[in-house]
Scaffold this active site. Structure first.
Site, PDB file in Angstrom:
ATOM      1  N   GLU A 139     -23.097  20.316  -0.436  1.00 55.41           N
ATOM      2  CA  GLU A 139     -22.202  19.909  -1.719  1.00 55.41           C
ATOM      3  C   GLU A 139     -21.251  18.604  -1.587  1.00 55.41           C
ATOM      4  OE1 GLU A 139     -22.536  22.835  -1.779  1.00 55.41           O
ATOM      5  OE2 GLU A 139     -23.671  23.480  -3.160  1.00 55.41           O
ATOM      6  N   HIS A 208     -19.440  32.949 -10.093  1.00 55.24           N
ATOM      7  CA  HIS A 208     -20.286  31.938 -10.964  1.00 55.24           C
ATOM      8  C   HIS A 208     -19.995  31.899 -12.439  1.00 55.24           C
ATOM      9  CE1 HIS A 208     -22.659  33.606  -7.136  1.00 55.24           C
ATOM     10  NE2 HIS A 208     -23.175  32.244  -6.789  1.00 55.24           N
TER      11      HIS A 208
END
Lengths: 403, 394
Positions: A139, A208
């Site tokens: 990322e 998450h």
């Protein structure tokens, strides 16, 4: 993964007034004769939208006034077309990619896989691997890569598979994305869109289920928007891509399968505008993203109890649309903020401060802010339910506020 | 400036040994300035997974001359920045590049202004190499509006869009993914240009370097990663920070080349080679073996982790400007006096630029809020509640 959004009404069955009653459309810009605060990023395109293509297009911000007796009318007679929220995002993305060859997408599994939430499905076969780029799981560097590409004029859309993963790219987003326009003295602009699903899902676990809007909100130089319906998802996606500033578009994991009707014509929404979901008189409820649906559910109960809440989906998390919010506060004098962010340092906290500083004289009662608990989101279903704000809590809060 | 050369210019194309200066015929620089010279680099290139370029470098008298003048300008500028910092006219961080000038100059000689360069915070000289003026440098260092970034960036944020210089970045290693993004954009737009992404031996241990390298190699991006190895990551010597200090090999599947970074001709040759290779085969790593005389920044004396003997030793034996000076004298392209005149001129240029920058005003307070957003918003907007602009509600 995309979970079915169960148990909540579809966005078409909200409340009595089903018209999407937005703040004044650009065509009625003159209504706001007062000094301009909320300026749309697309103000300069009205009346002629999209001069690059030669089709005459009108900027439509009012959704088709559908609904009412839906049981009678057949779907084919209604204007517009029905789709799910992730399809609306894809439509917006596809239209922008067709319109401008500089628009490209990069992220994990966006290409051949079609996107983990199917937002980019089919785009790689249509536009090629370079424009819909499958990146490795890195990322920090692919966000940086997108920003570097934007410095030269490309318009990448960087997808985080889950917003929480973008924490790894925080340095790139904060320093390079947000600040480069400033530190270079205006030489470089960074027209990126960083998007991805966040928010509390269905027992996805703590890592998450993060809400990153609170972490990103103090980065100078970026704009943040949160979509909540297929209509505003497509409009905000298009506006974000066309904006010259870096925009972070927050989607919600549980809203991807929301079905609604959107216009066939092309439309772009303003990035800095809030959406009036339900006009009212007694209390202003400010919300965004998934909490909008909890608020609307609570609103049904409240209406039955005799209250008239005004519900505004703030949509623009940075900067806040203080014009719409201020107008509402002046009318109702009571504010309730319902958000999914954490209590500490969340969007609600900033909004409370902003409203208090600007509209303190118009408030009859202190602002009440309902946020998620300051805990990591637990796995157990019942516990997870209690970390986020539930409609019952909203009803109680309004009742207390309106005493 | 007049050039003096031996009449037997037919020797020009050979590997030259110093010729006697018994007979010197003065000629104007324009007449034989582009006559090619071939000079050998002092050290061979060491390669990893590729064939090293030849040691014989094509250059010309005027090019060597310009090397000298440009490097002297950079050197003088950095020394002047040192004095300005001690006089508290430059504040904050100031990372000086003296000793490493050959890397900036050699790279410029091998590429065009359409190729992109991105570097870290030791960027004053790279900015000059890309066409920045001394006034812009000193203005920016002193925070004036005549600076390259209008005084809002500072020492670590020099950029020059028109000549594809992308900065100027303060966070170690963060510029590497940006550089790969530049290369990606070059590939996307099908331009035949390359991107040189510079980083230091300290940044060579960053994860994002390897992430970016993986992506660049995966998609054959025309990215050349240049490690300016000055052997110290701030205060930590390279052998104390890296298990494998052979940075040119750390790319593993990516070919690499180790270059003597104090030899401007070697740098030029390596960059030329790298550009050709990157356009065909994808990324490449260049390790420039260089040295900085100053400490890491102005707050670092530079002598607590290395001996003064080491610094003066490098200065005596490997200084890039001295090397070019010796070449110019040996090939009789210029005389001692001419070179001293150039240095005097450079000193004067730098002093003039400093004087002019000192007269420049500081930015207006309203500049605080400009360029936060691109003007698409219609107003200057900067904060959650946009306090500067208030709404008059009906």
């Amino acid at each position: 993964m995309a979970t079915l959004f169960q148990g909540l009404p579809s966005s078409t069955a909200f409340s009595s007034s089903n018209k999407f009653n937005h703040a004044p459309a650009p065509t009625s810009f003159s209504e706001r004769k007062s000094s301009i605060v909320t300026v749309r990023s697309d103000a300069r395109w009205s009346p002629v939208l999209n001069s690059a293509t030669h089709k005459p297009q009108r900027l439509i911000t009012n959704a088709v006034a559908t609904k009412a007796d839906s049981s009678l009318a057949s779907t084919s007679s209604k204007p517009g077309h029905e789709l799910l929220l992730f399809e609306a995002l894809r439509e917006g993305l596809e239209e922008e990619m067709e319109r401008d060859p500089c628009v490209c997408v990069m992220g994990e599994d966006v290409g051949h896989y079609g996107g983990s939430y199917k937002v980019t499905k089919g785009l790689a076969t249509k536009f090629g691997d370079l424009r819909v780029l499958d990146t490795p799981i890195a990322e920090n560097s692919f966000t940086g890569m997108g920003i570097g590409a934007a410095m030269t004029g490309l318009r990448p859309i960087i997808e985080g598979m889950n917003m929480g993963f973008l924490l790894l790219a925080f340095n790139q987003i904060s320093n390079n994305c947000g600040m480069l326009h400033y530190t270079s003295g205006g030489q470089f602009k960074i027209p990126v869109v960083i998007r991805g699903p966040g928010g509390v899902g269905r027992q996805l676990g703590a890592e998450h289920s993060q809400r990153l809007e609170s972490y990103f909100q103090s980065i100078p130089g970026i704009q943040m928007v949160a979509c909540s319906t297929p209509y505003n998802a497509k409009g905000l996606m298009k506006a974000a891509i066309r904006s010259e500033n870096p925009v972070i578009l927050f989607e919600h994991v549980l809203l991807y399968n929301l079905k609604d009707r959107i216009p066939d014509e092309e439309y772009v929404l303003s990035l800095e505008e809030a959406e009036m979901v339900r006009p009212g008189e007694h209390v202003t409820i400010l919300t965004y993203s998934r909490m909008r649906y909890h608020v609307m559910q609570a609103a049904k109960t409240l209406v039955n109890k005799g209250y008239d809440p005004e519900v505004i989906d703030i949509r623009s998390l940075k900067p806040f649309d203080l014009h719409t919010i201020g107008k509402s506060v002046k009318k109702t004098h009571r504010v309730l903020i319902v958000e999914e962010c954490m209590r500490t340092g969340g969007i609600g906290a900033s909004l409370t401060a902003a409203i208090t500083e600007n509209f303190n004289d118009d408030l009859d009662a202190p602002i009440v802010c309902l946020s998620s608990q300051d805990v990591p989101t637990p796995y157990a279903g019942t516990l997870e339910e209690w970390t986020v704000v539930q409609p019952a809590q909203i009803v109680t809060a309004v009742e207390q506020l309106c005493q | 400036m007049a050039l003096s050369r031996i009449a037997s210019s037919s020797h020009a194309s050979n590997l030259l040994k110093p010729l006697s200066t018994a007979l010197s015929i003065r000629r104007l620089i324009s007449s034989d300035s582009t006559v090619p010279l071939t000079i050998e680099t002092s050290l061979p290139f060491i390669s990893h997974k590729c064939d090293a370029p030849p040691r014989a470098v094509d250059t010309s008298a005027s090019e060597l001359f310009s090397f000298f003048r440009d490097m002297a300008t950079m050197r003088r500028m950095e020394i002047a920045a040192d004095s300005l910092y001690k006089a508290k006219l430059i504040r904050g961080f100031c990372h000086l590049y003296d000793g490493q000038e050959a890397v900036a100059i050699g790279m410029e000689a091998a590429i065009t202004k359409k190729d992109a360069i991105i570097t870290a915070y030791r960027d004053h000289c790279t900015f000059i190499g890309r066409g920045g003026t001394l006034l812009e440098v000193f203005g920016e260092l002193m925070g004036r509006i005549c600076g390259g970034s209008k005084g809002k960036g500072g020492s670590m944020h020099f950029y020059r869009k028109q000549t594809n210089f992308f900065g100027g970045h303060g966070i170690v290693g963060a510029q590497i993914p940006l550089g790969c993004g530049l290369a990606f954009a070059q590939r996307y737009s099908k331009e035949e240009n390359v991107t040189f992404t510079l980083y230091g031996d300290g940044a060579a241990n960053q994860g994002q370097l390897f992430e970016a390298l993986n992506m660049a190699a995966l998609w054959d991006l025309p990215a050349i990663l240049v490690c300016e190895n000055n052997h110290y990551g701030m205060g930590t010597a390279e052998w104390r920070a890296a298990k494998n200090p052979a940075y040119y090999k750390r790319g593993d599947y990516v070919p690499g080349l180790k270059v003597d970074g104090m030899d401007v001709l070697a740098v030029k040759q390596a960059c030329k080679f790298a550009k050709e290779n990157a356009l065909k085969n994808g990324p490449l790593i260049l390790e420039m073996d260089t040295y900085r005389y100053h400490g890491h920044s102005m707050s670092d004396p530079g002598s607590t982790y290395r001996t003064r003997d080491e610094i003066s030793g490098v200065r005596q034996e490997r200084d890039p400007i001295e090397r070019v000076r010796k070449l110019l004298l040996a090939h009789d392209i210029a005389s001692e006096k001419e070179l001293k005149d150039i240095e005097k001129q450079v000193r004067k240029d730098v002093d003039d630029a400093i004087a002019k920058a000192k007269e420049c005003p500081m930015p207006d307070p309203s500049e605080l809020f400009t360029n936060v957003y691109v003007k698409g918003l219609g107003v200057e907007s900067f904060g959650a509640d946009r306090k500067e602009v208030r709404a008059t509600l009906p």
